[in-house]
Design a protein around this motif. Structure first.
Motif, PDB file in Angstrom:
ATOM      1  N   HIS A 120       0.802  -1.226   0.000  1.00 42.34           N
ATOM      2  CA  HIS A 120       0.000   0.000   0.000  1.00 42.34           C
ATOM      3  C   HIS A 120       0.836   1.278   0.000  1.00 42.34           C
ATOM      4  CE1 HIS A 120      -3.098  -2.925   1.126  1.00 42.34           C
ATOM      5  NE2 HIS A 120      -3.925  -2.065   0.572  1.00 42.34           N
ATOM      6  N   THR A 121       2.112   1.166  -0.331  1.00 46.69           N
ATOM      7  CA  THR A 121       2.915   2.376  -0.488  1.00 46.69           C
ATOM      8  C   THR A 121       3.970   2.166  -1.563  1.00 46.69           C
ATOM      9  OG1 THR A 121       4.258   4.048   0.637  1.00 46.69           O
ATOM     10  CG2 THR A 121       4.619   1.759   1.296  1.00 46.69           C
ATOM     11  N   ARG A 122       4.257   3.241  -2.279  1.00 52.92           N
ATOM     12  CA  ARG A 122       5.373   3.231  -3.224  1.00 52.92           C
ATOM     13  C   ARG A 122       6.592   3.914  -2.624  1.00 52.92           C
ATOM     14  NH1 ARG A 122       2.445   4.647  -9.051  1.00 52.92           N
ATOM     15  NH2 ARG A 122       1.024   2.842  -9.068  1.00 52.92           N
ATOM     16  N   HIS A 123       6.430   4.424  -1.411  1.00 52.42           N
ATOM     17  CA  HIS A 123       7.564   5.030  -0.720  1.00 52.42           C
ATOM     18  C   HIS A 123       8.540   3.942  -0.282  1.00 52.42           C
ATOM     19  CE1 HIS A 123       5.730   9.133   0.486  1.00 52.42           C
ATOM     20  NE2 HIS A 123       5.034   8.629  -0.516  1.00 52.42           N
ATOM     21  N   LYS A 124       9.759   4.363   0.050  1.00 54.77           N
ATOM     22  CA  LYS A 124      10.653   3.424   0.714  1.00 54.77           C
ATOM     23  C   LYS A 124      10.035   3.024   2.042  1.00 54.77           C
ATOM     24  CE  LYS A 124      15.171   4.341  -1.266  1.00 54.77           C
ATOM     25  NZ  LYS A 124      16.599   4.637  -0.985  1.00 54.77           N
TER      26      LYS A 124
END
Length: 342
Positions: A120-124
């Motif tokens: 649910h995230t494309r962040h690191k």
């Protein structure tokens, strides 16, 4: 540069656990609890993104406590055999489970929340685990006999867990070692060796979080006895600097740690705490920026990651995520001053 991140824990939703306390009991049971822990993890990730945090974490939403959440899926621990023991060299007491046999993992411990966060995230993505020395300082031993032997046993199972988290797509794996601020001689004697065993073979970025603790009364009272300068890091930083760990997380906001001690970490990334966990006052972006500027005197911008001093679990969500928004805004101010994008 100046990518923001968190030290670890964040408040749990009031529908999942009792608010504003550590060791907060769950309000759900069975399948509902499992679903609630997963949903809270996803929510925490999204709220960090909304606040502007660059490297997000699971917020430790699926754990009742940063240490005992990991212990829950290990063999060799009797959770019914409770022992009252002093924690952090008797700074406070807690009723803890007891090691009664060889330490082994029953299976993955944090797979669910790591998968949920990664999906649910494309962040690191950063994930925190308790460090071996801190585990040993938070559990009773009726089997191994020597603290260093018990710590090395925990290091081996931590390494198994960390390798699986890495395979699930976790970018940063942090080991929390507040005990490094208490048992300084043991850090060099065996603490660092156990920490490196826990991180052995990882290709993900590795970090260690050393701190003066959550903003709870026992820690605040202890800090009041430490004088005008907190110099514990003077003994531990040189040892950490020689280790294979990539990053060191420490508190800088409203602390009495002499910032020039950061020079002892030459070569390491520094996760500089610019958010005070001992007050509900939400920092202004300019206050955050001032802390970052002060640390930049000792760390190159490409090696500095603005962070929180410690976990924010005992706070309300409004305060905690307000502080994270201030962290992101303050880092953005300094990036603009340095002519960096964002």
């Amino acid at each position: 540069m100046l990518l923001t991140t968190i030290a670890g824990s964040l408040p749990k939703p009031t529908w999942l656990a009792e608010p504003e306390r550590l060791w907060a009991p769950w309000k759900l049971e069975g399948t509902a609890l499992e679903e609630g822990r997963r949903d809270a993890t996803i929510l925490s990730v999204k709220l960090q993104e909304d606040a502007g945090i660059d490297i997000v974490g699971d917020g430790e939403q699926a754990r009742v406590h940063f240490v005992h959440g990991f212990l829950a899926n290990l063999d060799g621990i009797d959770f019914d055999k409770k022992t009252i023991m002093g924690i952090r060299n008797n700074r406070y007491e807690a009723e803890v489970p007891t090691v009664t046999g060889p330490i082994r993992r029953k299976g993955p411990v944090h797979r669910m929340e790591a998968q949920a966060a990664r999906a649910h995230t494309r962040h690191k993505l950063k994930f925190t685990l308790p460090g071996p020395m801190t585990i040993v300082d938070t559990i009773a031993d009726a089997h191994y006999g020597r603290r260093e032997d018990l710590a090395m046993a925990f290091a081996a199972v931590l390494n198994e867990e960390a390798r699986e988290l890495e395979a699930l797509g976790v970018d940063v794996i942090q080991f929390d070692e507040p005990a490094f601020n208490v048992y300084m001689k043991e850090v060099s004697d065996w603490g660092i060796a156990c920490l490196e065993r826990a991180a052995q073979g990882l290709t993900a970025t590795t970090a260690v979080h050393i701190c003066y603790g959550y903003g709870i009364k026992a820690n605040i009272d202890w800090k009041a006895t430490l004088g005008e300068q907190w110099r514990h890091y003077e003994q531990t930083f040189p040892v950490i600097a020689k280790s294979s760990i990539d990053q060191v997380s420490l508190e800088c906001r409203n602390s009495k740690v002499p910032l020039d001690l950061i020079r002892l970490l030459d070569g390491k990334d520094v996760l500089a705490g610019a958010i005070d966990v001992a007050t509900n006052a939400i920092e202004t972006p300019e206050e955050v920026a001032a802390t970052i500027r002060a640390v930049l005197a000792y760390v190159a911008p490409e090696k500095l990651f603005p962070c929180t001093n410690c976990g924010l679990a005992p706070m309300t969500s409004e305060v905690a995520y307000g502080k994270l928004a201030a962290l992101a805004a303050g880092a953005a101010l300094v990036r603009r001053e340095l002519g960096l994008a964002g």
